[in-house]
Scaffold this motif. Sequence first.
Motif, PDB file in Angstrom:
ATOM      1  N   ARG A 199      37.005  53.539  54.567  1.00 32.32           N
ATOM      2  CA  ARG A 199      37.651  53.845  55.757  1.00 32.32           C
ATOM      3  C   ARG A 199      39.090  53.006  55.994  1.00 32.32           C
ATOM      4  O   ARG A 199      39.739  53.383  57.026  1.00 32.32           O
ATOM      5  CB  ARG A 199      36.701  54.035  56.813  1.00 32.32           C
ATOM      6  CG  ARG A 199      35.556  54.682  57.022  1.00 32.32           C
ATOM      7  CD  ARG A 199      36.291  56.020  57.445  1.00 32.32           C
ATOM      8  NE  ARG A 199      35.204  56.933  57.238  1.00 32.32           N
ATOM      9  CZ  ARG A 199      34.479  57.687  58.238  1.00 32.32           C
ATOM     10  NH1 ARG A 199      34.203  57.236  59.464  1.00 32.32           N
ATOM     11  NH2 ARG A 199      33.593  58.768  57.835  1.00 32.32           N
ATOM     12  N   TYR A 200      39.059  51.868  55.527  1.00 32.13           N
ATOM     13  CA  TYR A 200      40.159  51.114  55.648  1.00 32.13           C
ATOM     14  C   TYR A 200      41.337  51.000  54.698  1.00 32.13           C
ATOM     15  O   TYR A 200      40.741  51.111  53.638  1.00 32.13           O
ATOM     16  CB  TYR A 200      39.617  49.722  56.302  1.00 32.13           C
ATOM     17  CG  TYR A 200      38.809  49.582  57.471  1.00 32.13           C
ATOM     18  CD1 TYR A 200      39.346  49.604  58.602  1.00 32.13           C
ATOM     19  CD2 TYR A 200      37.383  49.643  57.399  1.00 32.13           C
ATOM     20  CE1 TYR A 200      38.746  49.640  59.641  1.00 32.13           C
ATOM     21  CE2 TYR A 200      36.651  49.687  58.584  1.00 32.13           C
ATOM     22  CZ  TYR A 200      37.418  49.521  59.573  1.00 32.13           C
ATOM     23  OH  TYR A 200      36.515  49.474  60.884  1.00 32.13           O
ATOM     24  N   GLU A 201      42.349  50.535  55.022  1.00 34.83           N
ATOM     25  CA  GLU A 201      43.372  50.454  53.961  1.00 34.83           C
ATOM     26  C   GLU A 201      43.721  48.862  54.053  1.00 34.83           C
ATOM     27  O   GLU A 201      44.028  48.440  55.255  1.00 34.83           O
ATOM     28  CB  GLU A 201      44.646  51.381  54.081  1.00 34.83           C
ATOM     29  CG  GLU A 201      44.561  52.700  53.763  1.00 34.83           C
ATOM     30  CD  GLU A 201      44.069  52.975  52.442  1.00 34.83           C
ATOM     31  OE1 GLU A 201      44.418  52.289  51.542  1.00 34.83           O
ATOM     32  OE2 GLU A 201      43.193  53.902  51.979  1.00 34.83           O
ATOM     33  N   PHE A 202      43.708  48.097  52.909  1.00 36.26           N
ATOM     34  CA  PHE A 202      44.353  47.000  52.846  1.00 36.26           C
ATOM     35  C   PHE A 202      44.719  46.500  51.657  1.00 36.26           C
ATOM     36  O   PHE A 202      44.334  47.152  50.708  1.00 36.26           O
ATOM     37  CB  PHE A 202      43.100  45.839  53.271  1.00 36.26           C
ATOM     38  CG  PHE A 202      41.668  45.963  52.548  1.00 36.26           C
ATOM     39  CD1 PHE A 202      41.513  45.245  51.526  1.00 36.26           C
ATOM     40  CD2 PHE A 202      40.813  46.968  53.000  1.00 36.26           C
ATOM     41  CE1 PHE A 202      40.645  45.456  50.804  1.00 36.26           C
ATOM     42  CE2 PHE A 202      39.863  47.203  52.143  1.00 36.26           C
ATOM     43  CZ  PHE A 202      39.557  46.456  51.112  1.00 36.26           C
TER      44      PHE A 202
ATOM     45  N   VAL B 291      33.815  49.892  54.433  1.00 34.91           N
ATOM     46  CA  VAL B 291      35.226  49.385  54.398  1.00 34.91           C
ATOM     47  C   VAL B 291      35.876  50.061  53.559  1.00 34.91           C
ATOM     48  O   VAL B 291      37.241  50.348  53.833  1.00 34.91           O
ATOM     49  CB  VAL B 291      34.785  47.676  54.173  1.00 34.91           C
ATOM     50  CG1 VAL B 291      36.215  47.123  53.742  1.00 34.91           C
ATOM     51  CG2 VAL B 291      34.087  47.106  55.388  1.00 34.91           C
TER      52      VAL B 291
ATOM     53  N   LYS C 170      43.180  46.429  47.811  1.00 24.68           N
ATOM     54  CA  LYS C 170      41.790  47.387  47.954  1.00 24.68           C
ATOM     55  C   LYS C 170      41.671  48.100  46.395  1.00 24.68           C
ATOM     56  O   LYS C 170      40.432  47.894  46.371  1.00 24.68           O
ATOM     57  CB  LYS C 170      41.986  48.526  48.869  1.00 24.68           C
ATOM     58  CG  LYS C 170      41.005  49.627  49.112  1.00 24.68           C
ATOM     59  CD  LYS C 170      41.230  50.359  50.163  1.00 24.68           C
ATOM     60  CE  LYS C 170      40.304  51.322  50.005  1.00 24.68           C
ATOM     61  NZ  LYS C 170      40.434  52.852  50.840  1.00 24.68           N
TER      62      LYS C 170
END
Lengths: 272, 366
Positions: free
Chosen positions: A88-91, A85, A94
Motif C-alpha cells: 500500500r505504501y511507496e517509500f 506496508v 522499497k
Amino acid sequence: MSSTSADRPVPLGGLLLRWSCLSYLGVVVLFPLTAVVIRALSAGPVRLWKEIVNPFAWHAIRLSLTTALVMVAISVVTGTATAWVLARYEFPGKGFVNALVDLPFAVPTIVTGLMLVALFGPSSTLGVVLSGFGLPVIYEQSGIVLALLFVCYPFVVRSVQPVLENLDPAEEEAAATMGAGRWLIFRKVTLPALVPSIVSGAGLSFSRALGEFGSVVIVAGNRPLSTKTAPLYVYGEVEGFNVDGAMAVSLVLLTCSLISLVAASKLAERQG
Amino acid sequence: MSRSTFAKHMLKAVWPILLCVLGLSGGCRREEIAPGIGEPERLTLGAFSVMREVLHDGLIPEFIRQRTETGKKPVHFEESYLASGALSRAIQGGFDADVALFSLDPDVEPLVKAGLVASNWNAGPTNGHVVRTLVVIGHRPDNPKRIGDWVDLTNPGVSVVYADPKTSGGARWNLMAVAADGYWPNGVLASATPMNPAGAEKLLADIQRNVSVMDPSGRQSLATFLRDSGDAIVTYENDLVQCERLTGRPMPYVIPNRTVWIEIPAVEVIATTQVNGRSELAREFLAFLGSESAKPIWARFGFRPVSGTGDAEGLPPVPQGVVRIADMGGWKLARENIFGPDGLWSKSFLERAAKPAENAPAENEK
C-alpha cells in the motif's frame, strides 16, 4: 472451470505433463515420506505409543508444537502488517526491502543461529541487558521462537502481499464513501479477503517450524525436558541407535504438519 | 534445433577434459606398477578425527625421519580421518586400513568379532592403548568463578556447557568422570570401595541444573564455549590444548581430583596387512606410537603416556584420584549403569521433572 477442460479431448502433451508431474511428486516427496511411515508403523502400535509417551519425547513434541504456535501467532500479525506496508505504501528503498523479505530463505539456518547468538547471546550487550531484566533469550525457549520467527518470516508476507496488491479497491472505496473509518474498513472489508492467504501462510510456517533444526540446535541449548525440540530429540535417538523412538516422533511431526497443511488449504478454500 | 547445436558444443568442450582425466588416471596407475629402488612402502592409516593434527603434523613426519635416518625405505602414508564409530563401520565395510586408532575400546570390538583384528589385540602391557587423555574442566582466564573441582560446577550462577551424551560418545565419558566423583567421594580409594550410585546421581543432577547448552558434538560444544557462552566446559584435556594451538586463545583448565582416563586403542587390521604384506611395517608404526621418542610429540598435542603416572612434559601433574573405565566395571557396564534406559542419567532427569519446584537455591546450603 474443470468441467470445460474435461469436455474437450485431452491433448497428449497435457496428459504427459500431468503424468510426469504426478510421478515426480511421488518419487521426490511421497516415496521418502511413505518409507518413514512404513518404518515407523513396523515397530507396532504398542511400541510406538510407548516411544511417544516417553517423558523426554513427549516434552520435545509439546515444546515443538507450542514454540511453532507462538511463532505463527506473532508471524500472522507482523507478516500481514509487512505485506500491507509493501503493497500500500511507496517509500524510497522499497525494492530493496522487498528483496530483503526473502533473505531468511537464502541464509543457511545454522548461520541464522550463530547470528542470533552473536546478537542476543550471553556475551552480547543486548543479551546482558535482557538477562539483567530476567529475560534471557538465547538457550531458553524464547530463543527457539526467535529463531523460528526469522526462519519462517517470508511465508505470511509472501502469501498475503500478492492478494493485497490485486485486491479491487472499489469495495474499500465504497465503504469509505459510506463513512466507515479506516480501521472498520480494514476489519470488515479488507481482512476477510485476506484470511485465506493468511491461513495458508500460517499453515506453511507452522509446518516449516516443526521440522526446523539448523538454527534451533544453536540457540536452544538442547537441554532434555527443557529446551530440546522434537527434531533435536529425533537426531539424538538416531545417534543413540533408538530408531523406533526417532521414527515414532517423526511420525507425530509428520502428522501434525499434514493436518495443519490440509486444514489450512481447506479453510482457505472455504473462505475464498 | 538450437538444442542439438548446444549439445555439440558441450561435447566439444567436454571432450578434452575427459581425455585429460583418462590420461591422468592412467598415469597414476603406471606409477604404481613401475618397480624402482626408491619406491616407498605404503601404509594406510585410519584414525578418528581428533587425531588428524597430532598424526599428520607431528608423529608421521617424525616416523618417516627416523626411518630414513636408519637407512630404511621411505614410507608413504595414506591417511583417512573419520568419526571413531564411522571408522569402525568403514573398516567392517571393506576400508583397507592397515593401522587404525579409535577413540574408545568398544569401536574395536566389532572388528575383533568380524576377524579383522586379532583377538589378543589388548593382551599387551598397555592393553592395546597407545596414549591417553583426561576429562577436565575448562574455565575462563583468571578463573572468575573459582572452579577447582566438580562440586564447584554446582554453585549457583555458574553456567556449564558440555556435549549431549545422546549424540556424542565423548560426552558420555565426560559425564562418566562426574559419576566417578559421585561414586567415590573425595579421598576414598576407588578400587577398595563399592560404588555409591545415589552420590553419582545427585552430582550429575546438580551439575546438569547449571548446564546452559548441550551441543550435539564435542567440537560444537567447544565452539559454543569459544563464543563466550558458559563459565566452564567439561571436555578432554587434549581438546583444550589443541584448541589453544589452533585459535591462539588461552584455554585454562583444571584437572579435578577425581576424573577418568580416556584411553586410545590402536590396532593392526590383520585382514588388510596380511593381504598386502604390510604386517611388519604396521607393527613398527604401532611400536613407534608408544615409544619414548613419540612421547614429547603426543604431549605437545595434549596427550599423556599410557605407562607410569601419566605425567607428561608441559602438562599439569596428574592428581591422585584418577580412575580407569575398568574400575567402573568396564565400558559396557559403566555405560549401561549411567546412560542405559534405567541409568542414573535418565533417572536424575525424571525425578527432577516429577518435582520441578525443587529448583530453589536451598539445595546449595549443604
